[in-house]
Design a protein around this motif. Structure first.
Motif, PDB file in Angstrom:
ATOM      1  N   UNK A  12      11.599   7.700   2.761  1.00 42.36           N
ATOM      2  CA  UNK A  12      11.826   7.024   1.488  1.00 42.36           C
ATOM      3  C   UNK A  12      10.694   6.062   1.171  1.00 42.36           C
ATOM      4  N   UNK A  13      11.056   4.816   0.887  1.00 46.73           N
ATOM      5  CA  UNK A  13      10.036   3.825   0.543  1.00 46.73           C
ATOM      6  C   UNK A  13       9.321   3.266   1.779  1.00 46.73           C
ATOM      7  N   UNK A  14       9.760   3.681   2.982  1.00 47.47           N
ATOM      8  CA  UNK A  14       9.173   3.147   4.225  1.00 47.47           C
ATOM      9  C   UNK A  14       7.649   3.144   4.237  1.00 47.47           C
ATOM     10  N   UNK A  15       7.003   4.319   4.012  1.00 48.98           N
ATOM     11  CA  UNK A  15       5.541   4.357   4.073  1.00 48.98           C
ATOM     12  C   UNK A  15       4.868   3.391   3.093  1.00 48.98           C
ATOM     13  N   UNK A  16       5.412   3.274   1.877  1.00 45.80           N
ATOM     14  CA  UNK A  16       4.778   2.396   0.866  1.00 45.80           C
ATOM     15  C   UNK A  16       4.833   0.928   1.270  1.00 45.80           C
ATOM     16  N   UNK A  17       5.993   0.522   1.783  1.00 46.68           N
ATOM     17  CA  UNK A  17       6.117  -0.905   2.110  1.00 46.68           C
ATOM     18  C   UNK A  17       5.335  -1.236   3.383  1.00 46.68           C
ATOM     19  N   UNK A  18       5.281  -0.290   4.324  1.00 44.52           N
ATOM     20  CA  UNK A  18       4.482  -0.524   5.536  1.00 44.52           C
ATOM     21  C   UNK A  18       3.000  -0.652   5.171  1.00 44.52           C
ATOM     22  N   UNK A  19       2.530   0.193   4.236  1.00 43.93           N
ATOM     23  CA  UNK A  19       1.128   0.094   3.792  1.00 43.93           C
ATOM     24  C   UNK A  19       0.768  -1.313   3.359  1.00 43.93           C
ATOM     25  N   UNK A  21       2.277  -4.114   4.155  1.00 40.51           N
ATOM     26  CA  UNK A  21       2.317  -5.051   5.292  1.00 40.51           C
ATOM     27  C   UNK A  21       1.052  -4.920   6.138  1.00 40.51           C
ATOM     28  N   UNK A  22       0.551  -3.696   6.274  1.00 37.09           N
ATOM     29  CA  UNK A  22      -0.679  -3.487   7.046  1.00 37.09           C
ATOM     30  C   UNK A  22      -1.852  -4.195   6.356  1.00 37.09           C
ATOM     31  N   UNK A  23      -1.891  -4.123   5.039  1.00 32.72           N
ATOM     32  CA  UNK A  23      -2.971  -4.820   4.305  1.00 32.72           C
ATOM     33  C   UNK A  23      -2.894  -6.325   4.569  1.00 32.72           C
ATOM     34  N   UNK A  24      -1.671  -6.839   4.567  1.00 31.97           N
ATOM     35  CA  UNK A  24      -1.503  -8.278   4.810  1.00 31.97           C
ATOM     36  C   UNK A  24      -1.938  -8.631   6.244  1.00 31.97           C
ATOM     37  N   UNK A  25      -1.526  -7.800   7.215  1.00 28.84           N
ATOM     38  CA  UNK A  25      -1.910  -8.096   8.607  1.00 28.84           C
ATOM     39  C   UNK A  25      -3.416  -8.033   8.783  1.00 28.84           C
ATOM     40  N   UNK A  26      -4.051  -7.035   8.138  1.00 28.42           N
ATOM     41  CA  UNK A  26      -5.504  -6.939   8.252  1.00 28.42           C
ATOM     42  C   UNK A  26      -6.199  -8.179   7.678  1.00 28.42           C
ATOM     43  N   UNK A  27      -5.635  -8.676   6.598  1.00 27.70           N
ATOM     44  CA  UNK A  27      -6.201  -9.883   5.984  1.00 27.70           C
ATOM     45  C   UNK A  27      -6.038 -11.086   6.945  1.00 27.70           C
ATOM     46  N   UNK A  28      -4.879 -11.155   7.580  1.00 23.75           N
ATOM     47  CA  UNK A  28      -4.648 -12.212   8.577  1.00 23.75           C
ATOM     48  C   UNK A  28      -5.660 -12.078   9.723  1.00 23.75           C
ATOM     49  N   UNK A  29      -5.919 -10.827  10.117  1.00 24.67           N
ATOM     50  CA  UNK A  29      -6.891 -10.575  11.184  1.00 24.67           C
ATOM     51  C   UNK A  29      -8.257 -11.152  10.843  1.00 24.67           C
ATOM     52  N   UNK A  30      -8.685 -10.912   9.601  1.00 22.74           N
ATOM     53  CA  UNK A  30      -9.997 -11.418   9.160  1.00 22.74           C
ATOM     54  C   UNK A  30      -9.977 -12.950   9.148  1.00 22.74           C
ATOM     55  N   UNK A  31      -8.909 -13.500   8.573  1.00 22.09           N
ATOM     56  CA  UNK A  31      -8.878 -14.949   8.388  1.00 22.09           C
ATOM     57  C   UNK A  31      -8.752 -15.715   9.714  1.00 22.09           C
ATOM     58  N   UNK A  32      -7.971 -15.159  10.652  1.00 27.30           N
ATOM     59  CA  UNK A  32      -7.732 -15.892  11.895  1.00 27.30           C
ATOM     60  C   UNK A  32      -8.481 -15.306  13.093  1.00 27.30           C
ATOM     61  N   UNK A  33      -9.258 -14.252  12.854  1.00 33.58           N
ATOM     62  CA  UNK A  33     -10.066 -13.684  13.934  1.00 33.58           C
ATOM     63  C   UNK A  33      -9.290 -12.867  14.948  1.00 33.58           C
ATOM     64  N   UNK A  34      -8.361 -12.026  14.473  1.00 38.03           N
ATOM     65  CA  UNK A  34      -7.650 -11.111  15.371  1.00 38.03           C
ATOM     66  C   UNK A  34      -7.996  -9.677  14.994  1.00 38.03           C
ATOM     67  N   UNK A  35      -7.826  -8.773  15.986  1.00 39.34           N
ATOM     68  CA  UNK A  35      -7.997  -7.348  15.700  1.00 39.34           C
ATOM     69  C   UNK A  35      -6.692  -6.635  16.002  1.00 39.34           C
ATOM     70  N   UNK A  36      -6.289  -5.788  15.082  1.00 40.70           N
ATOM     71  CA  UNK A  36      -5.053  -5.020  15.279  1.00 40.70           C
ATOM     72  C   UNK A  36      -5.376  -3.545  15.393  1.00 40.70           C
TER      73      UNK A  36
END
Ligand code: IPM
Ligand code: MG
Length: 356
Positions: A12-19, A21-36
């Motif tokens: 259902x909507x699972x793939x869209x909402x996960x996408x 969240x992944x964008x948000x986590x990647x942004x957090x990675x850049x801002x705080x210096x983490x790699x996922x």
């Protein structure tokens, strides 16, 4: 730091909402210096379609190789006809059990910008809602023996067994008392001790624990009364602990009083890694693939992942603050009220990423 995250995009909507969240986590990675590092794990109806099983062999092992699991949603009417063990929901129950995720944390928070989105009377919503539902997740009627048999005079008869051990009650109870200590130090334990033997055991274990946590104000609430209190005055609750099925029902109710089920995240944790993080809403097949779904519950689930699995509260706060900032500007998806026309899934993701 580096983290491995299993992504169960699901149905259902699972793939869209996960996408999003992944964008948000990647942004957090850049801002705080983490790699996922992300690993896709196939589970749910999409797995039934692809390999004939909703819970393919090796699913739990793949998740165990990661630091945390983010799940979109599984299920849909497409699989209503399949046998019970092939149902997508069976996979969800199996992964909870296999990863030992006995504690399900479901915060129901009325976000400051959304007081008017709550269906409660304004004066009730004004008092605020900030509660944490702690649902036992690997026991009770969800996992008890089931039976179906033919009787001679009453047609088919079925049974679902609800069983709880002291050990299961004690470990979820401790989690709840510990959480209450970190919050407003109030714990309501919900049961049906006026009828059920499992509830009488539940209550006696909770009372024993409450003696160890004298700083936590403890109360017993019957489940029917709790359902009523949640709409009468949810501001009275801080932490609420309850068994699996009561928690399933009450957490949907608690989410609705906050305005939208599309806003609320959850964390399922056990005694070791990995925890599993998922929005509490379902797969919403009616709007799947149309860019209409609200990604906020999944994005806030990622925030819970930072808080509870990665022990990175600043990153979690950053995500939650970004969501609040976007909501404060009146932006909304179709599932809840706001200013102007609703925006789509990706546009909501853009705005939240933009605040980060
Ligand atoms: C939930 C869901 C699941 C549950 C279903 C899909 C099996 O309603 O996570 O609340 O009942 O636990
Ligand atoms: Mg549910």
């Amino acid at each position: 730091m580096e983290f491995k995250i299993a992504l169960i995009r699901g149905d259902g909507i699972g793939p869209e909402v996960v996408n999003q969240a992944v964008r948000v986590m990647d942004r957090i990675g850049v801002r705080f210096g983490h790699t996922f590092y992300y690993t896709d794990v196939l589970m749910g109806g999409c797995a039934t379609d692809a390999v004939g099983k909703s819970y393919p062999d090796g699913t739990a092992e793949k998740c165990r190789a990661c630091d945390a699991v983010l799940l979109g949603a599984v299920g849909g009417p497409k699989w209503d006809g399949v046998s019970a063990e092939k149902r997508p929901e069976a996979a969800l129950l199996a992964i909870r059990k296999d990863l030992g995720l006995y504690a399900n944390l479901r915060p129901a928070t009325l976000r400051p910008a959304l007081k008017s989105a709550s269906p409660l009377k304004a004066e009730t919503a004004e008092r605020g809602i900030d509660l944490m539902m702690v649902r036992e997740l690997t026991g009770g009627i969800y996992f008890g023996k089931r039976n179906r048999y033919q009787t001679i005079d009453r047609g088919v008869e079925c049974t679902d067994l609800m069983a709880y051990s002291e050990m299961e009650i004690e470990r979820i109870g401790r989690r709840a008392f510990e959480l209450a200590r970190l919050r407003r130090k109030k714990l309501a334990s919900v049961d049906k001790a006026n009828v059920l033997e499992t509830s009488r055991l539940w209550r006696s274990v909770m009372h024993r624990l409450s003696a160890e946590y004298p700083d936590v104000e403890y109360s017993d609430v019957l489940v029917d009364n709790c359902a009523m209190q949640l709409v009468r005055d949810p501001s009275q609750f801080d932490v609420v602990v309850t068994e699996n099925m009561f928690g399933d029902i009450l957490s949907d109710e608690a989410s609705m009083v906050t305005g939208s089920i599309g806003l609320l995240p959850s964390a399922s944790i056990g005694d070791g890694a990995p925890g599993l993080y998922e929005p509490i809403h379902g797969s919403a097949p009616d709007i799947a693939g149309q860019d209409k779904a609200n990604p906020i519950a999944t994005i806030l689930s990622a925030a819970m992942m930072f808080r509870y699995s990665f022990h990175l509260p600043d990153e979690a706060d950053a995500i939650e603050n970004a969501v609040d900032a976007v909501l404060a500007e009146g932006y909304h998806t179709a599932d809840f009220a706001g200013r102007g026309e609703p925006i789509g899934t990706a546009a909501m993701g853009d705005l939240i990423v933009g605040k980060l």
